[in-house]
Design a protein around this motif. Sequence first.
Motif, PDB file in Angstrom:
ATOM      1  N   LEU A  21       1.092  -1.239   0.037  1.00 45.94           N
ATOM      2  CA  LEU A  21       0.058   0.160  -0.002  1.00 45.94           C
ATOM      3  C   LEU A  21       0.918   1.353   0.020  1.00 45.94           C
ATOM      4  N   LEU A  46       1.829   1.760  -3.489  1.00 43.53           N
ATOM      5  CA  LEU A  46       0.861   2.106  -4.215  1.00 43.53           C
ATOM      6  C   LEU A  46       0.662   3.645  -4.054  1.00 43.53           C
ATOM      7  N   ALA A  47       0.808   4.099  -3.028  1.00 38.97           N
ATOM      8  CA  ALA A  47       0.548   5.618  -2.588  1.00 38.97           C
ATOM      9  C   ALA A  47       1.683   6.559  -3.267  1.00 38.97           C
ATOM     10  N   MET A  51       1.029   6.387  -6.962  1.00 40.56           N
ATOM     11  CA  MET A  51      -0.129   7.466  -7.401  1.00 40.56           C
ATOM     12  C   MET A  51       0.267   8.840  -7.294  1.00 40.56           C
ATOM     13  N   TRP A  91       0.197  11.478 -10.518  1.00 37.00           N
ATOM     14  CA  TRP A  91      -0.300  12.566 -10.459  1.00 37.00           C
ATOM     15  C   TRP A  91       0.706  13.553 -10.869  1.00 37.00           C
ATOM     16  N   MET A 105      -4.995   9.234 -11.571  1.00 34.98           N
ATOM     17  CA  MET A 105      -4.482   9.053 -10.280  1.00 34.98           C
ATOM     18  C   MET A 105      -5.433   8.044  -9.794  1.00 34.98           C
ATOM     19  N   ALA A 106      -6.790   8.282  -9.775  1.00 36.09           N
ATOM     20  CA  ALA A 106      -7.751   7.473  -9.373  1.00 36.09           C
ATOM     21  C   ALA A 106      -7.682   5.973  -9.758  1.00 36.09           C
ATOM     22  N   THR A 142      -5.067   4.601 -11.312  1.00 43.45           N
ATOM     23  CA  THR A 142      -4.119   4.029 -10.772  1.00 43.45           C
ATOM     24  C   THR A 142      -4.320   3.248  -9.287  1.00 43.45           C
ATOM     25  N   TYR A 143      -4.921   4.108  -8.686  1.00 39.10           N
ATOM     26  CA  TYR A 143      -5.314   3.501  -7.169  1.00 39.10           C
ATOM     27  C   TYR A 143      -6.108   2.393  -7.535  1.00 39.10           C
ATOM     28  N   GLY A 203      -4.187  -0.574  -8.938  1.00 42.54           N
ATOM     29  CA  GLY A 203      -3.087  -0.938  -7.867  1.00 42.54           C
ATOM     30  C   GLY A 203      -4.015  -1.798  -6.654  1.00 42.54           C
ATOM     31  N   MET A 204      -4.868  -1.486  -6.418  1.00 41.52           N
ATOM     32  CA  MET A 204      -5.664  -2.105  -5.463  1.00 41.52           C
ATOM     33  C   MET A 204      -5.994  -3.432  -5.831  1.00 41.52           C
TER      34      MET A 204
END
Length: 108
Positions: free
Chosen positions: A11, A14-15, A18, A22, A31-32, A34-35, A38-39
């Motif tokens: 996580l 991932l941050a 992100m 961005w 970016m969303a 990508t989130y 990634g999740m």
Amino acid sequence: MENDAVLRTSLVWLAAIMVLTWLYTQSLKKMAVTYLFGMLAIGGVVLPDWKFFDRPVSQWCTLVTDDDADSSQSAPATARFKFYPVRLLIYATVYGFAFHKWWKFITS
């Protein structure tokens, strides 16, 4: 999940990805995405019940028996993941395709 440290590390990475996405694109939408990507990727690799999936692919449609669960618990940590070429091919295909689509979206 047995090892929460792996999830936390994933996580954090991932941050960081992100933030870099961005900074590169200046787009909250990318970016969303990508989130979300990634999740789903983390969820597909880190969270599954490996007692179930750590078997030949042909046995994935059957339930895990007590014998299977006992043998996987007694295996040493280094032998946790057995090498199954079909499983590797499935994971490489799914994640390769998803990464390709994500990359095309980010760079467009």
